[in-house]
Write an enzyme that holds these catalytic residues in place. Structure first.
Site, PDB file in Angstrom:
ATOM      1  N   ARG A  83      36.870  63.058  57.539  1.00 37.11           N
ATOM      2  CA  ARG A  83      36.439  61.816  58.175  1.00 37.11           C
ATOM      3  C   ARG A  83      37.528  61.292  59.110  1.00 37.11           C
ATOM      4  O   ARG A  83      38.684  61.730  59.017  1.00 37.11           O
ATOM      5  CB  ARG A  83      36.160  60.764  57.092  1.00 37.11           C
ATOM      6  CG  ARG A  83      35.300  61.271  55.939  1.00 37.11           C
ATOM      7  CD  ARG A  83      35.683  60.597  54.629  1.00 37.11           C
ATOM      8  NE  ARG A  83      35.059  61.231  53.468  1.00 37.11           N
ATOM      9  CZ  ARG A  83      33.887  60.871  52.952  1.00 37.11           C
ATOM     10  NH1 ARG A  83      33.225  59.873  53.483  1.00 37.11           N
ATOM     11  NH2 ARG A  83      33.393  61.500  51.913  1.00 37.11           N
ATOM     12  N   ASP A 129      26.638  59.520  54.399  1.00 37.92           N
ATOM     13  CA  ASP A 129      26.479  58.290  53.630  1.00 37.92           C
ATOM     14  C   ASP A 129      25.176  57.576  53.987  1.00 37.92           C
ATOM     15  O   ASP A 129      25.081  56.883  54.998  1.00 37.92           O
ATOM     16  CB  ASP A 129      27.653  57.327  53.795  1.00 37.92           C
ATOM     17  CG  ASP A 129      27.624  56.223  52.733  1.00 37.92           C
ATOM     18  OD1 ASP A 129      26.533  55.934  52.209  1.00 37.92           O
ATOM     19  OD2 ASP A 129      28.681  55.660  52.417  1.00 37.92           O
ATOM     20  N   GLY A 172      39.256  57.116  49.279  1.00 37.11           N
ATOM     21  CA  GLY A 172      39.131  58.381  48.575  1.00 37.11           C
ATOM     22  C   GLY A 172      37.844  58.495  47.783  1.00 37.11           C
ATOM     23  O   GLY A 172      37.082  57.535  47.634  1.00 37.11           O
ATOM     24  N   ASP A 197      35.609  55.625  57.356  1.00 40.98           N
ATOM     25  CA  ASP A 197      35.530  56.597  56.264  1.00 40.98           C
ATOM     26  C   ASP A 197      34.139  57.199  56.140  1.00 40.98           C
ATOM     27  O   ASP A 197      33.940  58.158  55.377  1.00 40.98           O
ATOM     28  CB  ASP A 197      35.950  55.957  54.935  1.00 40.98           C
ATOM     29  CG  ASP A 197      35.145  54.712  54.606  1.00 40.98           C
ATOM     30  OD1 ASP A 197      35.298  53.712  55.323  1.00 40.98           O
ATOM     31  OD2 ASP A 197      34.370  54.741  53.631  1.00 40.98           O
ATOM     32  N   ASN A 198      33.181  56.672  56.891  1.00 44.90           N
ATOM     33  CA  ASN A 198      31.836  57.245  56.933  1.00 44.90           C
ATOM     34  C   ASN A 198      31.542  57.880  58.296  1.00 44.90           C
ATOM     35  O   ASN A 198      30.378  58.062  58.659  1.00 44.90           O
ATOM     36  CB  ASN A 198      30.784  56.178  56.631  1.00 44.90           C
ATOM     37  CG  ASN A 198      30.830  55.728  55.191  1.00 44.90           C
ATOM     38  OD1 ASN A 198      31.147  56.512  54.296  1.00 44.90           O
ATOM     39  ND2 ASN A 198      30.530  54.463  54.951  1.00 44.90           N
ATOM     40  N   GLY A 229      32.249  55.791  38.443  1.00 47.36           N
ATOM     41  CA  GLY A 229      32.130  57.156  38.932  1.00 47.36           C
ATOM     42  C   GLY A 229      30.735  57.730  38.880  1.00 47.36           C
ATOM     43  O   GLY A 229      30.537  58.929  39.108  1.00 47.36           O
ATOM     44  N   GLY A 234      35.824  58.235  44.924  1.00 44.41           N
ATOM     45  CA  GLY A 234      35.874  57.555  43.646  1.00 44.41           C
ATOM     46  C   GLY A 234      34.787  57.975  42.686  1.00 44.41           C
ATOM     47  O   GLY A 234      34.847  57.656  41.494  1.00 44.41           O
ATOM     48  N   ARG A 235      33.768  58.667  43.203  1.00 42.92           N
ATOM     49  CA  ARG A 235      32.681  59.136  42.330  1.00 42.92           C
ATOM     50  C   ARG A 235      32.121  60.469  42.835  1.00 42.92           C
ATOM     51  O   ARG A 235      30.943  60.766  42.662  1.00 42.92           O
ATOM     52  CB  ARG A 235      31.569  58.085  42.245  1.00 42.92           C
ATOM     53  CG  ARG A 235      30.942  57.747  43.596  1.00 42.92           C
ATOM     54  CD  ARG A 235      29.752  56.824  43.421  1.00 42.92           C
ATOM     55  NE  ARG A 235      29.090  56.602  44.694  1.00 42.92           N
ATOM     56  CZ  ARG A 235      27.775  56.470  44.824  1.00 42.92           C
ATOM     57  NH1 ARG A 235      26.991  56.569  43.784  1.00 42.92           N
ATOM     58  NH2 ARG A 235      27.243  56.248  46.002  1.00 42.92           N
ATOM     59  N   LYS A 255      28.039  64.040  43.931  1.00 40.36           N
ATOM     60  CA  LYS A 255      28.208  62.576  43.964  1.00 40.36           C
ATOM     61  C   LYS A 255      27.625  61.991  42.693  1.00 40.36           C
ATOM     62  O   LYS A 255      26.525  62.352  42.288  1.00 40.36           O
ATOM     63  CB  LYS A 255      27.489  61.981  45.180  1.00 40.36           C
ATOM     64  CG  LYS A 255      28.145  62.274  46.512  1.00 40.36           C
ATOM     65  CD  LYS A 255      27.384  61.626  47.649  1.00 40.36           C
ATOM     66  CE  LYS A 255      27.376  60.120  47.547  1.00 40.36           C
ATOM     67  NZ  LYS A 255      26.620  59.489  48.656  1.00 40.36           N
TER      68      LYS A 255
END
Length: 500
Positions: free
Chosen positions: A178, A263, A85, A253-254, A121, A87-88, A108
């Protein structure tokens, strides 16, 4: 500027609703004016910098925004993590461009969420600038990619191994769905959410597959969706290989189902050619090396297939039988796309079977002689002219090929192949081979000088000069030659690091 919130409507299981954290002294450092115009944002960096700094640091919410942190899972270097998930990061909402296409607006480095996993974060200035440089350079190179709208300095320190200036970067994407988003619900056996996600993804990215409103999602639609996602990924990886890009962290996830590069943490550009090239400090087993990227993308697509099986048929064997041929076809589609692309880099418009050997022999020579990947194709194009071709082809062949230099042998074969239309070959090469790429040593030098200059006097002229060149990679500008050189050490000891 008013945001809508299409992803938000999917329901609370898809995200955590959370607010960005305000920052101490937001200052707008970079503003992507052309992208802002395309997104129908009327603000300008000259007149509205303070307001833009507030909006794109997360200190002030844009009208209509309902910020969320998206939920997803992911295979990281082959190991599954069921809960990752944002996170930042905070998805602020979406904007429509002039063509009616919706784009996600995501911050981001904007603070913590439920998914932060003890992180702070935040984002340091260097990784924020890197994402802007790389994503905009890749866009200019013609590679499918997420983009950057803004970088805002926070006026606060971020603590990693040392105190660093903080920043927030604004990422623009057609969506942030994703492979790992599908895995999140698959791991929880949440079939209803998988259906909602797939329907949303079809509507957002592949509207041609959408059924009649009100009709339930069909198994055939899901199969067609999977085929469409695969086609996007084939195009993406072929584009990476054309310009020598190494992603560095191709986790599920990327991997965006839109087929956009996402990313830019440990990414890098290849200098001298070798298929095993890897720079990422966290890729200790070279899983995501340059030449492995197509195989890894196919593996990632297999993980997406795992998630889609229950949406296709209750009988897993029947569902698998429908997706297996598409996964197998990935190899053939990639190989065809790759060799067409490489042929185009050599000025060959129509691929023939014999071109495979011509291409592979060139790459073998480049690897053996440690020739620079980008420079080699530019040099071939620059030296290509009808007189040179005619001269070499007129020379008598040497009976003993061992007496000929490998390079001369290959050059003559190439000249024979393109002799019918030398000017056409040169024009095609000019469109396919960039004059300049965001080379690792130049990116690092720009990041170092820009961070130092920002802290001293706020001067980002070096960065802006570099951006002006890499945003026109196929045009010879006055400053292009300043950034074309390969590193003197061949990047032998160069390593990239995750921006977190």
């Amino acid at each position: 500027m008013k945001l809508s919130n299409h992803y938000h409507k999917l329901g609370s299981s898809f995200y955590q609703q959370t607010q960005p954290s305000a920052v101490a002294r937001p200052v707008l450092l970079l503003w992507n004016g052309p992208l802002a115009q395309e997104l129908q944002i009327d603000y300008s960096a000259q007149q509205d910098s303070e307001l833009l700094a507030q909006y794109f640091s997360g200190s002030k919410l844009i009208d209509g925004s309902k910020p969320i942190a998206q939920a997803y899972s992911g295979h990281q270097f082959g190991h599954f993590n069921p809960q990752l998930g944002d996170g930042r990061a905070h998805l602020l909402g979406d904007l429509s461009d002039k063509q009616g296409q919706y784009w996600d607006v995501q911050l981001k480095g904007s603070g913590t969420s439920f998914f932060s996993r003890q992180g702070d974060g935040r984002c340091a200035l260097g990784p924020a600038l890197r994402e802007y440089i790389m994503s905009e350079a890749m866009f200019a190179l013609g590679v499918p990619t997420t983009r950057c709208l803004a970088v805002v300095a926070t006026g606060e320190a971020v603590y990693r191994e040392q105190a660093l200036p903080g920043a927030v970067v604004t990422r623009i994407a057609t969506s942030h769905i994703r492979v790992g988003t599908f895995q999140y619900f698959s791991a929880r056996n949440d079939i209803e959410s998988l259906k909602k996600l797939t329907s949303y993804a079809i509507e957002r990215h592949f509207p041609q597959l959408k059924g009649v409103d009100g009709e339930a999602l069909s198994g055939e639609q899901v199969v067609d969706f999977f085929a469409a996602v695969i086609a996007k990924q084939v195009t993406l990886v072929v584009s990476w290989l054309r310009v020598g890009f190494i992603h560095g962290v191709m986790n599920t996830d990327n991997t965006a189902i839109s087929g956009e590069t996402i990313d830019y943490g440990p990414c890098a550009m290849m200098n001298h050619y070798h298929s095993d090239t890897v720079f990422s400090s966290i890729d200790r087993n070279s899983r995501y090396a340059f030449g492995n990227q197509s195989k890894i993308m196919q593996w990632n697509m297999a993980r997406l297939a795992d998630c889609l099986l229950p949406l296709i048929d209750e009988d897993e064997d029947i569902a698998s039988a429908k997706l297996a041929p598409l996964l197998q076809q990935f190899t053939d589609d990639f190989k065809q796309g790759y060799f067409i692309m490489m042929a185009n880099k050599l000025g060959i418009a129509e691929l023939e079977d014999t071109d495979h050997e011509l291409i592979n022999d060139l790459l073998g020579i480049m690897a053996e002689k440690k020739l620079d990947y980008s420079q080699s194709f530019v040099t071939l194009r620059d030296n290509l002219n009808q007189a040179e071709v005619d001269n070499l082809l007129a020379q008598e062949s040497v009976d003993d090929e061992a007496e000929q230099d490998k390079w001369q042998q290959w050059l003559k074969r190439w000249y024979v192949r393109i002799a019918a239309d030398v000017n056409g070959a040169k024009a095609l090469m000019a469109k396919t081979n960039p004059l300049v790429i965001p080379r690792n040593h130049h990116v690092e030098a720009i990041l170092a000088s820009s961070q130092a200059a920002y802290q001293e006097n706020g001067d980002l002229s070096d960065l802006n000069n570099f951006l002006a060149v890499v945003q026109q990679p196929y045009t010879q500008l006055d400053d292009t030659h300043n950034y074309q050189d390969a590193p003197s050490d061949g990047d032998e000891n160069y390593h990239t690091f995750c921006g977190t």
